[in-house]
Structure formats: C-alpha cells, structure tokens
Design an enzyme around this catalytic site. Sequence first.
Site, PDB file in Angstrom:
ATOM      1  N   LYS A  42      68.446  39.295  -3.413  1.00 50.86           N
ATOM      2  CA  LYS A  42      68.855  37.911  -2.788  1.00 50.86           C
ATOM      3  C   LYS A  42      68.203  37.564  -1.490  1.00 50.86           C
ATOM      4  O   LYS A  42      68.914  36.787  -0.725  1.00 50.86           O
ATOM      5  CB  LYS A  42      70.625  37.931  -2.715  1.00 50.86           C
ATOM      6  N   HIS A  97      61.703  45.503  -5.588  1.00 48.68           N
ATOM      7  CA  HIS A  97      62.881  45.547  -4.871  1.00 48.68           C
ATOM      8  C   HIS A  97      63.117  46.882  -4.329  1.00 48.68           C
ATOM      9  O   HIS A  97      63.916  47.469  -3.792  1.00 48.68           O
ATOM     10  CB  HIS A  97      64.475  45.441  -5.646  1.00 48.68           C
ATOM     11  N   SER A 127      74.922  35.183  -0.949  1.00 48.73           N
ATOM     12  CA  SER A 127      74.306  34.689  -2.004  1.00 48.73           C
ATOM     13  C   SER A 127      74.681  35.889  -3.158  1.00 48.73           C
ATOM     14  O   SER A 127      74.784  35.672  -4.422  1.00 48.73           O
ATOM     15  CB  SER A 127      72.856  35.060  -1.615  1.00 48.73           C
TER      16      SER A 127
HETATM   17  P1  A3P Z   1      71.596  31.071  -1.868  1.00 52.13           P
HETATM   18  O1  A3P Z   1      72.313  32.060  -2.972  1.00 52.13           O
HETATM   19  O2  A3P Z   1      71.778  31.664  -0.619  1.00 52.13           O
HETATM   20  O3  A3P Z   1      71.115  29.966  -2.170  1.00 52.13           O
HETATM   21  P2  A3P Z   1      66.492  36.285  -4.733  1.00 52.13           P
HETATM   22  O4  A3P Z   1      65.226  35.241  -5.528  1.00 52.13           O
HETATM   23  O5  A3P Z   1      65.775  37.284  -3.995  1.00 52.13           O
HETATM   24  O6  A3P Z   1      67.438  36.498  -5.708  1.00 52.13           O
HETATM   25  O7  A3P Z   1      67.148  35.268  -3.773  1.00 52.13           O
HETATM   26  C1  A3P Z   1      67.836  34.058  -4.065  1.00 52.13           C
HETATM   27  C2  A3P Z   1      68.189  33.231  -2.807  1.00 52.13           C
HETATM   28  O8  A3P Z   1      66.814  32.459  -2.530  1.00 52.13           O
HETATM   29  C3  A3P Z   1      69.163  32.037  -3.333  1.00 52.13           C
HETATM   30  O9  A3P Z   1      69.868  32.043  -1.962  1.00 52.13           O
HETATM   31  C4  A3P Z   1      68.359  31.078  -3.460  1.00 52.13           C
HETATM   32  O10 A3P Z   1      68.691  29.697  -3.500  1.00 52.13           O
HETATM   33  C5  A3P Z   1      67.182  31.229  -2.367  1.00 52.13           C
HETATM   34  N1  A3P Z   1      65.968  30.366  -2.670  1.00 52.13           N
HETATM   35  C6  A3P Z   1      65.066  30.625  -3.711  1.00 52.13           C
HETATM   36  N2  A3P Z   1      64.342  29.261  -3.701  1.00 52.13           N
HETATM   37  C7  A3P Z   1      64.277  28.949  -2.404  1.00 52.13           C
HETATM   38  C8  A3P Z   1      63.765  28.047  -1.600  1.00 52.13           C
HETATM   39  N3  A3P Z   1      62.673  27.186  -2.233  1.00 52.13           N
HETATM   40  N4  A3P Z   1      64.169  27.477  -0.560  1.00 52.13           N
HETATM   41  C9  A3P Z   1      65.270  28.185  -0.090  1.00 52.13           C
HETATM   42  N5  A3P Z   1      65.845  29.397  -0.530  1.00 52.13           N
HETATM   43  C10 A3P Z   1      65.554  29.536  -1.885  1.00 52.13           C
END
Ligand code: A3P
Length: 287
Positions: A42, A97, A127
């Site tokens: 996340k 990870h 998140s």
């Molecule tokens: P949120 O739940 O706070 O919106 P991961 O890919 O490591 O699982 O992380 C997911 C988080 O990264 C989510 O956060 C997601 O919305 C955010 N995310 C993915 N693409 C993004 C982008 N282009 N800009 C900003 N946040 C992004």
Amino acid sequence: MEPYMDYHGLPLPSIAHSQDSLKYFENFQVKDDDVFAITYPKSGTTWMQEILPLILNGGDLTPVKTIPNWDRVPWLEETRAAQVMDNLSSPRLMVSHMPYNLMPASFFSSKAKVIYVARNPKDVMVSSYFFHQMASFLDDPGTFDEFMDKFLAGQVLFGKWTEHVKSWKEADLGDRILHITYDEMVQDLKGAVKRFSDFLGCEMSEETLQKVASHCSFNSMKTNSMSNYSMVPQEVMDTNKSAFLRKGISGDWKNHFTPEQESKFSTAIMKELGGSHIKFPWDAEPL
Ligand code: A3P
C-alpha cells in the site's frame, strides 16, 4: 485455504504465494541490469509498475495499455513470477514487498538497482484498512481501532512497517539504491520521474517526462483497466466496498484518525524507529 502463509515470521497472502513461489524467489538469479521497485504493501507498488516501463521504453504507452500490471512488472515472490519471467526483456523490471534481509542470495552479489518507496505509515494503514474490506482473500480488518492494533503489532501483510523501512533504509547498497517517498511523488510526479530516469541512466526529453507524468497521474491510472484491478472478479476484489485506486493522496489519515489514535500510533512508530536515525518528510508535520 488459510488466508495467510508464514514466511520467516511474515504473514503473506496465500492467494498469491506458495512454497514453490518462495523457492523460486530464493533461487532467483538476479542480473546486474535488473531493476527492483521495493515497497511495503500500500505504498505505491502499482504506481511504480506504471512508471518504470515508461521510463525504460521512452514513453511508449503500449505495454501499460495492453499488459496487466502483475505481468508487466511482476512481484518476484508471487506465483505469477515463474510464468512471466521469461517474457521480460532486459533490463527486467520487478517489484517486491520483501524486507532487505530476505532478498535472494544472488541479489546481494549483483549490481541490480533498487528504488525503495516509503509512504507515511498512517496513510499506509488507512489504505490497507480499505483494501482489507474490499479484498475477500484477506482477513476482515475489524474496527479501525482493532486494525490499528494489528498493524502496529505487525500482524498484517509482510509484518511490521517499521522493520521493513528500517531494513531498506539501513541497507548498505551505495549508489545501487534510490530512496523516495510516495508523498514526494504525490507532490511532484514529474520531478520524481526525472529522479528515477536519472538514477536508471535513461535520458528523457521534457516532452516525454511530461507525457509519462500525465499518464501516471491518479485520474489517468484509475481509468487504465490494465492497472486498476478492474479485471479481477468482484468476488475477489469488491469495488462496491472500495476502489483499488482509492484516493491517491497524502495525508488521508487526517480524515480517519482521532487525536488519541494519532498519538498512540505516532508514539509506537517513533519508539521503534527511535534509535535508527531515520527521518521522513512527514516527521516534520505538527502532531
Ligand atoms: P490509497 O488507498 O490511499 O488511495 P499499492 O499499489 O502498493 O497497493 O498501493 C496502493 C495505493 O497507491 C492506493 O492508495 C492507491 O490509490 C495509490 N496509487 C496508485 N496509483 C497512484 C497514482 N497514480 N497516484 C497516486 N496514488 C496512487
């Protein structure tokens, strides 16, 4: 199937990991020109899976529009890795990870580069809380308070946030590693893409930089079916409960933490990072 399997004390989701995938991970032969984006879950993994291919291919949108993120830039520890690795051309892009100490033996003797993305742990927890609600393959997170206790105790995917960041912040990798935060990427995405491209030795024109930053914005990625997890069946990820690309901002914790929760969370995190001289941009925020 139990939702989690144990790997050196870390809970890993059974849906995407197996004894075989972890053996594959351990025995993987890292090449000198491999590039890893490493994250605690996340913290912007999916974002890096979008940005990095575009930097290496000069901004050609074809792969990000035709290949799902998990095949385009695979997780080295996951079951898909063995199936898709042969399709990757060098320099290979991968995500992981894993904490530093659990990386495959060949990683340590290689010259492979690493971009480590850290995110404010309060936002990581928020998140993750919503992700647990939408992902049927994970435990029910319970109340926000209950989930906070689990998060602080490391009873969540890939264990404690503090252990993960410490392992990579203290890694002795010299100029093989670039540290950045999700929060810096939110603040200045074009600047972050430029830092990545300089680090990877890829020259990018101003126009290409702009194109990549614009394609990798939150709103643009939200509409990319190869990256927004909309191909995953509703029974597995229920988007009625939460979108995978949910808010994409820095500081959403302020909408969810009570002052008491904030104080408890910060105290616990600071205590664990205390002796490690690790500083993050969000440390300067008023409590
Ligand atoms: P949120 O739940 O706070 O919106 P991961 O890919 O490591 O699982 O992380 C997911 C988080 O990264 C989510 O956060 C997601 O919305 C955010 N995310 C993915 N693409 C993004 C982008 N282009 N800009 C900003 N946040 C992004």
